[in-house]
Design a protein around this motif. Structure first.
Motif, mmCIF file in Angstrom:
data_model
loop_
_atom_site.group_PDB
_atom_site.id
_atom_site.type_symbol
_atom_site.label_atom_id
_atom_site.label_comp_id
_atom_site.label_asym_id
_atom_site.label_seq_id
_atom_site.Cartn_x
_atom_site.Cartn_y
_atom_site.Cartn_z
ATOM 1 N N ALA A 296 0.726 -1.027 -0.391
ATOM 2 C CA ALA A 296 -0.418 0.079 -0.307
ATOM 3 C C ALA A 296 1.023 1.040 0.062
ATOM 4 C CB ALA A 296 -0.861 0.161 1.032
ATOM 5 N N SER A 297 0.664 1.875 -0.380
ATOM 6 C CA SER A 297 0.980 3.435 -1.253
ATOM 7 C C SER A 297 1.362 4.147 0.469
ATOM 8 C CB SER A 297 0.855 4.089 -1.942
ATOM 9 O OG SER A 297 -0.889 4.308 -1.614
ATOM 10 N N SER A 298 0.406 4.204 1.074
ATOM 11 C CA SER A 298 -0.175 5.042 2.905
ATOM 12 C C SER A 298 1.114 4.471 3.310
ATOM 13 C CB SER A 298 -0.769 4.566 2.661
ATOM 14 O OG SER A 298 -1.276 3.587 2.907
ATOM 15 N N SER A 299 1.540 2.923 3.206
ATOM 16 C CA SER A 299 2.906 1.780 4.963
ATOM 17 C C SER A 299 4.184 2.496 4.538
ATOM 18 C CB SER A 299 2.326 0.499 3.956
ATOM 19 O OG SER A 299 3.508 0.597 2.935
ATOM 20 N N LEU A 300 3.968 3.122 3.507
ATOM 21 C CA LEU A 300 5.580 3.832 3.276
ATOM 22 C C LEU A 300 5.630 5.301 3.785
ATOM 23 C CD1 LEU A 300 7.976 1.490 0.866
ATOM 24 C CD2 LEU A 300 7.164 1.132 3.152
ATOM 25 N N ALA A 301 7.033 6.016 4.646
ATOM 26 C CA ALA A 301 6.568 7.292 4.557
ATOM 27 C C ALA A 301 7.196 8.128 3.131
ATOM 28 C CB ALA A 301 7.226 7.892 5.656
ATOM 29 N N PRO A 302 6.654 9.050 2.895
ATOM 30 C CA PRO A 302 7.669 9.879 1.649
ATOM 31 C C PRO A 302 8.553 10.090 1.460
ATOM 32 C CG PRO A 302 5.166 10.648 1.946
ATOM 33 C CD PRO A 302 5.157 9.772 3.620
ATOM 34 N N ALA A 303 9.051 10.633 3.831
ATOM 35 C CA ALA A 303 10.884 11.283 3.791
ATOM 36 C C ALA A 303 11.373 9.907 3.179
ATOM 37 C CB ALA A 303 10.384 11.516 4.750
ATOM 38 N N ASP A 304 10.914 9.080 3.236
ATOM 39 C CA ASP A 304 12.229 7.214 3.498
ATOM 40 C C ASP A 304 11.551 6.893 1.937
ATOM 41 O OD1 ASP A 304 11.596 6.498 6.425
ATOM 42 O OD2 ASP A 304 10.321 5.359 6.125
ATOM 43 N N ILE A 305 10.937 7.443 1.119
ATOM 44 C CA ILE A 305 11.692 7.023 -0.381
ATOM 45 C C ILE A 305 11.851 7.916 -0.746
ATOM 46 C CG2 ILE A 305 9.938 7.074 -2.849
ATOM 47 C CD1 ILE A 305 7.162 6.568 -1.442
ATOM 48 N N ASP A 306 11.830 9.216 -0.677
ATOM 49 C CA ASP A 306 12.554 10.342 -0.916
ATOM 50 C C ASP A 306 13.940 10.308 -0.883
ATOM 51 O OD1 ASP A 306 10.851 12.200 -1.993
ATOM 52 O OD2 ASP A 306 10.967 13.216 -0.169
ATOM 53 N N ARG A 307 14.264 9.879 0.752
ATOM 54 C CA ARG A 307 15.517 9.258 1.185
ATOM 55 C C ARG A 307 16.482 7.830 0.084
ATOM 56 N NH1 ARG A 307 14.136 11.301 6.448
ATOM 57 N NH2 ARG A 307 13.459 9.019 6.437
ATOM 58 N N LEU A 308 15.194 7.487 0.037
ATOM 59 C CA LEU A 308 16.245 6.302 -0.993
ATOM 60 C C LEU A 308 16.499 7.081 -2.644
ATOM 61 C CD1 LEU A 308 13.404 2.963 -0.679
ATOM 62 C CD2 LEU A 308 16.179 3.369 0.470
ATOM 63 N N ILE A 309 15.508 7.996 -2.807
ATOM 64 C CA ILE A 309 16.214 7.914 -4.519
ATOM 65 C C ILE A 309 17.405 9.396 -3.853
ATOM 66 C CG2 ILE A 309 14.981 10.237 -5.375
ATOM 67 C CD1 ILE A 309 12.432 8.912 -5.599
ATOM 68 N N ALA A 310 17.627 10.400 -2.472
ATOM 69 C CA ALA A 310 19.115 10.712 -2.646
ATOM 70 C C ALA A 310 20.183 9.703 -2.616
ATOM 71 C CB ALA A 310 18.217 11.584 -1.580
ATOM 72 N N GLN A 311 19.839 8.591 -1.750
ATOM 73 C CA GLN A 311 20.808 7.410 -1.980
ATOM 74 C C GLN A 311 20.957 7.080 -3.760
ATOM 75 O OE1 GLN A 311 22.829 7.148 1.255
ATOM 76 N NE2 GLN A 311 24.181 5.676 0.087
ATOM 77 N N TYR A 312 20.587 7.172 -4.211
ATOM 78 C CA TYR A 312 20.857 5.931 -5.323
ATOM 79 C C TYR A 312 21.595 7.466 -6.343
ATOM 80 C CZ TYR A 312 19.457 5.119 -9.613
ATOM 81 O OH TYR A 312 19.967 4.119 -11.777
ATOM 82 N N ALA A 313 20.789 8.775 -6.157
ATOM 83 C CA ALA A 313 21.253 10.161 -6.522
ATOM 84 C C ALA A 313 22.511 10.003 -6.372
ATOM 85 C CB ALA A 313 20.602 10.888 -6.687
ATOM 86 N N ASP A 314 23.321 9.901 -5.076
ATOM 87 C CA ASP A 314 24.244 11.287 -4.746
ATOM 88 C C ASP A 314 24.897 10.115 -4.321
ATOM 89 O OD1 ASP A 314 23.260 13.519 -5.431
ATOM 90 O OD2 ASP A 314 22.341 13.217 -3.362
ATOM 91 N N ASN A 315 24.949 8.889 -3.946
ATOM 92 C CA ASN A 315 25.805 8.237 -3.387
ATOM 93 C C ASN A 315 26.174 6.513 -3.707
ATOM 94 O OD1 ASN A 315 26.579 9.645 -0.816
ATOM 95 N ND2 ASN A 315 24.470 10.180 -0.845
ATOM 96 N N LEU A 316 26.104 6.044 -4.742
ATOM 97 C CA LEU A 316 26.010 4.768 -4.996
ATOM 98 C C LEU A 316 27.673 4.484 -4.577
ATOM 99 C CD1 LEU A 316 24.522 4.923 -8.720
ATOM 100 C CD2 LEU A 316 23.687 3.853 -6.241
ATOM 101 N N THR A 317 27.608 2.854 -4.997
ATOM 102 C CA THR A 317 28.864 2.174 -4.250
ATOM 103 C C THR A 317 30.116 1.839 -5.716
ATOM 104 O OG1 THR A 317 28.094 1.276 -2.667
ATOM 105 C CG2 THR A 317 29.966 0.030 -2.964
ATOM 106 N N PRO A 318 30.954 2.519 -5.543
ATOM 107 C CA PRO A 318 32.506 2.087 -6.609
ATOM 108 C C PRO A 318 32.173 0.732 -6.324
ATOM 109 C CG PRO A 318 33.418 3.149 -4.498
ATOM 110 C CD PRO A 318 31.935 3.440 -4.708
ATOM 111 N N ARG A 319 32.432 -0.308 -7.434
ATOM 112 C CA ARG A 319 32.490 -1.632 -8.466
ATOM 113 C C ARG A 319 33.925 -1.359 -7.623
ATOM 114 N NH1 ARG A 319 27.919 -4.458 -8.183
ATOM 115 N NH2 ARG A 319 27.076 -3.625 -10.164
ATOM 116 N N PRO A 320 34.151 -2.706 -7.250
ATOM 117 C CA PRO A 320 35.589 -3.174 -6.645
ATOM 118 C C PRO A 320 36.494 -3.134 -8.072
ATOM 119 C CG PRO A 320 33.564 -4.779 -5.630
ATOM 120 C CD PRO A 320 33.797 -3.854 -6.956
#
Length: 238
Positions: A81-105
């Motif tokens: 359900a869309s209401s089961s996750l806080a919008p702020a949590d989704i925004d933080r996941l997107i920000a992590q994807y946008a700014d903090n990916l992990t360098p490959r070994p």
């Protein structure tokens, strides 16, 4: 630029998703309907499909603007359900994807090997040059912004031929151009435009190659990929 060049895909090839997957696992901890790994792959796939379809329709939008819509699509597909996750949590996941990916070994070693052998390294990504440069900067690897090409520059999504033709135009004086990626479909697009191709096997299985074709060189690690490129296309190669 007149020497040999290697153009890398970035997201999924030079940088992986471990940091995003870890945060996603925490966010989805109470949702047993789907594993966080499968959810993440579906999320990325939904975003990629939207990105490519809009490109085909000539209604291009930057990939980053599609991540939230794709996340909600994936939630619906997973029965969350869309209401089961806080919008702020989704925004933080997107920000992590946008700014903090992990360098490959082995990413730094790959860059050193190629540059020491006389190759100039470029990147061609769905992401903006600024975002890609940020990934490299956080990994402690120098990457001039003028060496970064984005789909945003030609308003088309890989594997649209426009993207690879843009790269060819920008590197018109290069001695040779090799395209390197961990996505067989990306290499298929590059191959169609006459690039040499180098395939990093992380994240895909052999069925992808069966569908999209074989690359000129293949390796299971980035340092091995660099060595294979130098051996095939470097100075003194047969």
């Amino acid at each position: 630029m007149t020497g040999p060049c290697v153009v890398f895909d970035v997201v999924g090839t030079c940088f992986g998703y471990d940091s995003v997957a870890d945060k996603l696992e925490n966010v989805l901890a109470s949702h047993a309907t789907i594993s966080s790994d499968l959810f993440f792959k579906a999320w990325m796939s939904n975003a990629e499909v939207d990105f490519q379809r809009l490109s085909v329709l000539q209604k291009f939008r930057p990939h980053s603007t599609l991540l939230k819509k794709a996340f909600h699509t994936t939630m619906q597909d997973a029965g969350i359900a869309s209401s089961s996750l806080a919008p702020a949590d989704i925004d933080r996941l997107i920000a992590q994807y946008a700014d903090n990916l992990t360098p490959r070994p082995g990413l730094a070693e790959l860059m050193h090997t190629l540059r020491a052998a006389g190759f100039t390294v470029y990147c061609c990504s769905d992401a903006s040059p600024e975002r890609v440069q940020g990934y490299f900067a956080k990994a402690g690897i120098e990457m001039p912004i003028e060496n970064l090409f984005s789909c945003d520059m030609c308003k088309a999504a890989k594997p649209d031929p426009k993207v690879y033709r843009m790269v060819k135009e920008k590197l018109a004086s290069a001695e040779l151009i090799v395209f390197a990626a961990a996505h067989a479909w990306d290499l298929a697009g590059a191959r169609n435009e006459g690039f040499g191709t180098a395939y990093y096997t992380v994240g895909e299985d052999e069925t992808c190659v069966e569908v999209f074709g074989e690359a000129d060189v293949v390796a299971d690690t980035l340092p091995q990929l660099a060595s294979a490129i130098v051996q095939k296309w470097g100075k003194g190669a047969a």
